[in-house]
Write an enzyme that holds these catalytic residues in place. Structure first.
Site, mmCIF file in Angstrom:
data_model
loop_
_atom_site.group_PDB
_atom_site.id
_atom_site.type_symbol
_atom_site.label_atom_id
_atom_site.label_comp_id
_atom_site.label_asym_id
_atom_site.label_seq_id
_atom_site.Cartn_x
_atom_site.Cartn_y
_atom_site.Cartn_z
ATOM 1 N N THR A 7 0.839 -1.189 0.000
ATOM 2 C CA THR A 7 0.000 0.000 0.000
ATOM 3 C C THR A 7 0.881 1.248 0.000
ATOM 4 O OG1 THR A 7 -1.935 0.959 1.104
ATOM 5 C CG2 THR A 7 -0.232 0.048 2.539
ATOM 6 N N LEU A 42 -2.755 7.382 6.464
ATOM 7 C CA LEU A 42 -3.757 7.043 5.461
ATOM 8 C C LEU A 42 -3.060 6.433 4.258
ATOM 9 C CD1 LEU A 42 -6.096 10.161 5.678
ATOM 10 C CD2 LEU A 42 -6.206 8.019 6.955
ATOM 11 N N HIS A 43 -3.734 5.459 3.645
ATOM 12 C CA HIS A 43 -3.075 4.728 2.560
ATOM 13 C C HIS A 43 -4.073 4.264 1.517
ATOM 14 C CE1 HIS A 43 -4.385 0.634 3.800
ATOM 15 N NE2 HIS A 43 -4.513 1.234 4.971
ATOM 16 N N LYS A 44 -3.534 3.935 0.340
ATOM 17 C CA LYS A 44 -4.312 3.360 -0.763
ATOM 18 C C LYS A 44 -3.619 2.072 -1.181
ATOM 19 C CE LYS A 44 -6.280 4.464 -5.268
ATOM 20 N NZ LYS A 44 -7.559 3.884 -4.948
#
Length: 126
Positions: A7, A42-44
């Site tokens: 991620t 926060l991550h994707k």
């Protein structure tokens, strides 16, 4: 090596560095409530998460900082699958204190804080 989760960091909450100095990193997928975003990385997700949870001995990297997973709480991976959320404690514990926690070997916390920046890659692999 099998990648279970890869991620990319999209944002760092203002309280993340203080927690990381204490050896704790909280991951939350993009779109988390603002009150959680303050303490979260926060991550994707770019790959995974896999259906199966990591086991003791799996690796976790935050950019150049690497550690070994030492314990996985009973609900930790299901929370990763559901909402991209997990608490990672770099305390070397062999049993997770909380069900939503992944424990990992101790790391240089100054290096960890430095590695937590937008665009950094976090990987869990077995």
């Amino acid at each position: 090596m099998t990648v279970l989760l890869r991620t990319r960091v999209t944002a760092i909450g203002p309280e993340v560095a203080d927690l990381a100095e204490g050896g704790v990193v909280i991951l939350f997928a993009d779109g988390s409530p603002p009150e959680l975003a303050e303490v979260s990385v926060l991550h994707k997700t770019e790959h995974g998460p896999s259906d199966g949870a990591p086991q003791k001995g799996a690796s976790i990297t935050f950019g150049p900082v690497a550690a070994t997973i030492t314990a996985v709480g009973s609900s930790a991976w299901s929370k990763v699958l559901e909402m991209g959320h997990v608490v990672i404690s770099f305390n070397g514990a062999t049993e997770a204190e909380r069900p939503g926690e992944i424990c990992a070997s101790q790391v240089d916390t100054d290096a960890l804080v430095a590695a937590l920046k937008t665009g950094a890659i976090i990987t869990i692999a077995a």
